[in-house]
Design an enzyme around this catalytic site. Structure first.
Site, PDB file in Angstrom:
ATOM      1  CG  ASN A 118      -8.689  -0.866   7.994  1.00 54.61           C
ATOM      2  OD1 ASN A 118      -8.000  -1.629   7.348  1.00 54.61           O
ATOM      3  ND2 ASN A 118     -10.013  -0.821   7.866  1.00 54.61           N
ATOM      4  CE1 TYR A 143      -7.298   3.700  -0.966  1.00 55.88           C
ATOM      5  CE2 TYR A 143      -7.000   1.554  -1.979  1.00 55.88           C
ATOM      6  CZ  TYR A 143      -7.087   2.344  -0.856  1.00 55.88           C
ATOM      7  OH  TYR A 143      -6.996   1.785   0.373  1.00 55.88           O
ATOM      8  CG  ASP A 194     -13.228  -1.890   6.442  1.00 58.45           C
ATOM      9  OD1 ASP A 194     -13.512  -0.684   6.575  1.00 58.45           O
ATOM     10  OD2 ASP A 194     -12.174  -2.289   5.917  1.00 58.45           O
ATOM     11  NE  ARG A 216     -12.251   2.339   6.941  1.00 62.24           N
ATOM     12  CZ  ARG A 216     -11.407   2.007   5.962  1.00 62.24           C
ATOM     13  NH1 ARG A 216     -10.495   2.843   5.531  1.00 62.24           N
ATOM     14  NH2 ARG A 216     -11.477   0.817   5.406  1.00 62.24           N
ATOM     15  N   GLY A 247      -6.651   4.942   5.615  1.00 61.15           N
ATOM     16  CA  GLY A 247      -6.331   5.916   4.570  1.00 61.15           C
ATOM     17  C   GLY A 247      -6.636   7.340   5.023  1.00 61.15           C
ATOM     18  CD  GLU A 278      -9.600  -4.541   7.087  1.00 59.73           C
ATOM     19  OE1 GLU A 278      -8.464  -4.920   7.393  1.00 59.73           O
ATOM     20  OE2 GLU A 278      -9.835  -3.792   6.123  1.00 59.73           O
ATOM     21  CD  GLU A 297      -2.669  -1.254   2.483  1.00 60.53           C
ATOM     22  OE1 GLU A 297      -3.718  -0.635   2.657  1.00 60.53           O
ATOM     23  OE2 GLU A 297      -2.167  -1.985   3.348  1.00 60.53           O
ATOM     24  CB  SER A 341      -5.433  -1.637  -0.386  1.00 61.30           C
ATOM     25  OG  SER A 341      -5.104  -0.540   0.416  1.00 61.30           O
TER      26      SER A 341
END
Ligand SMILES: Nc1ncnc2c1ncn2[C@@H]1O[C@H](COP(=O)(O)OP(=O)(O)O)[C@@H](O)[C@H]1O
Ligand SMILES: [Mg+2]
Length: 322
Positions: free
Chosen positions: A283, A224, A265, A263, A287, A281, A24, A152
């Site tokens: 994070n 992205y 998901d 964050r 991002g 998951e 990433e 990602s």
């Protein structure tokens, strides 16, 4: 941001860690560049540092007072750079060593969540000797195969057939990124993400974001670079459901000992009995590009990008979080 305006001098010399060696890298450069510009726009003495191209001796020599970690994936989000910063005694943003190294591993994360009855899709670990027919019998024929330590959407394949060869091919594709691979039950439904700021009892969830990818195919490209993916914030779900998901995510975050920001998901399974969230998951270094989801959620609460960066930076610390 809530609270009094912060004196930019009080942050001292700030290192923004960006780039790095993970898959990433490209996204991290975008995140870190945004963070760097935001800090400078607020008069903060901020400097980039790329651990992939600069020796760690330079990190020590820079004598940063704080570090903003804008690295993603391995060697940035997994506890390793956090350990370096602990050793150098440079306070850093986000989760500490332990929570970072747990959260980078989706399998360990799922085991911990499942043990505390936090819903996460059913899964099986895949090995060379795995009977794929058995996996399909147990999880159903709609599966997601993923390496446990990548981000990602890299190395992830959706498998929706009885064909064992397809599952074997998906396993093979994931093995290119990690030697531990899982198959998860595919949750059909809406996709949400929950940004969290703060630590322990002071942690708070921001408004949920709903992600609607073209053809429900939320892959690396659409994540992205596509204009077609829609992001709805606050997510158009009922208030009680949003609150439930936020509470669940806060519990899941604190359970892993995460801190600073993060964050989670989430997939929302929908059937005749209603909606049920499943956590995918956490994070720990999400991002931070201008299009990223945490900045979007913050904006929905009236926190602009630079204020968000400052809020995260103001919580930089050493040692045990929460
Ligand atoms: N069990 C699942 N059911 C449905 N969709 C999934 C599932 N697991 C992953 N996905 C999809 O793949 C995307 C990436 O998966 P995730 O587990 O968040 O890994 P990462 O973001 O680290 O690549 C998710 O955002 C979601 O769109
Ligand atoms: Mg994800």
């Amino acid at each position: 941001m809530t609270g009094p305006a912060l004196d930019p001098k009080s942050f001292g010399k700030v290192g923004v860690l960006l780039g790095g060696r993970s898959a990433e890298r490209e996204v991290s450069i975008m995140s870190g560049t945004g963070v760097l510009q935001a800090l400078r726009s607020r008069g903060i003495d901020a400097h980039p540092f790329d651990p992939a191209t600069q020796p760690l001796a330079e990190l020590e020599a820079a004598r940063f007072d704080r570090a903003f970690i804008a690295l993603h994936g391995r060697f940035g989000e997994d506890g390793t750079i956090q350990g370096v910063l602990e050793t150098l005694r440079v306070p850093y943003t986000g989760s500490g060593v332990q929570a970072s190294s747990i959260a980078i591993d989706k399998l360990i994360t799922k085991r911990l969540w499942a043990a505390e009855e936090i819903p996460t899709p059913a899964w099986r670990e895949l090995h060379a000797h795995t009977d794929f027919g058995q996996v399909v019998a147990e999880l159903g024929d709609a599966l997601i195969v993923k390496p446990v330590r990548e981000g990602s959407t890299i190395g992830i394949t959706k498998v929706t057939s009885h064909d064992r060869n397809e599952l074997a091919a998906a396993h093979e594709a994931a093995l290119a990124y990690d030697d531990v691979v899982i198959a998860e039950e595919l949750i059909r439904g809406r996709e949400l993400t929950c940004a969290i700021l703060g630590s322990g009892v002071a942690a708070r969830a921001l408004p949920l974001v709903e992600i609607r990818a073209p053809g429900a195919n939320y892959d690396y490209q659409s994540k992205y670079f596509s204009d077609e993916t829609q992001y709805l914030c606050p997510a158009p779900v009922e208030d009680w459901l949003a609150r439930d998901v936020q509470q669940l995510c806060l519990r899941a975050y604190n359970l892993l000992g995460a801190g600073g920001w993060g964050r989670i998901d989430v997939m929302l399974h929908q059937d005749a009995r209603g909606d049920k969230p499943y956590l995918l998951e956490l994070n720990t270094s999400p991002g931070m590009t201008s299009h990223s989801l945490v900045p979007m959620a913050a904006r929905a609460e009236g926190i602009d990008y630079a204020d968000l960066v400052l809020e995260i930076l103001s919580q930089a610390s050493l040692g045990v979080r929460a």
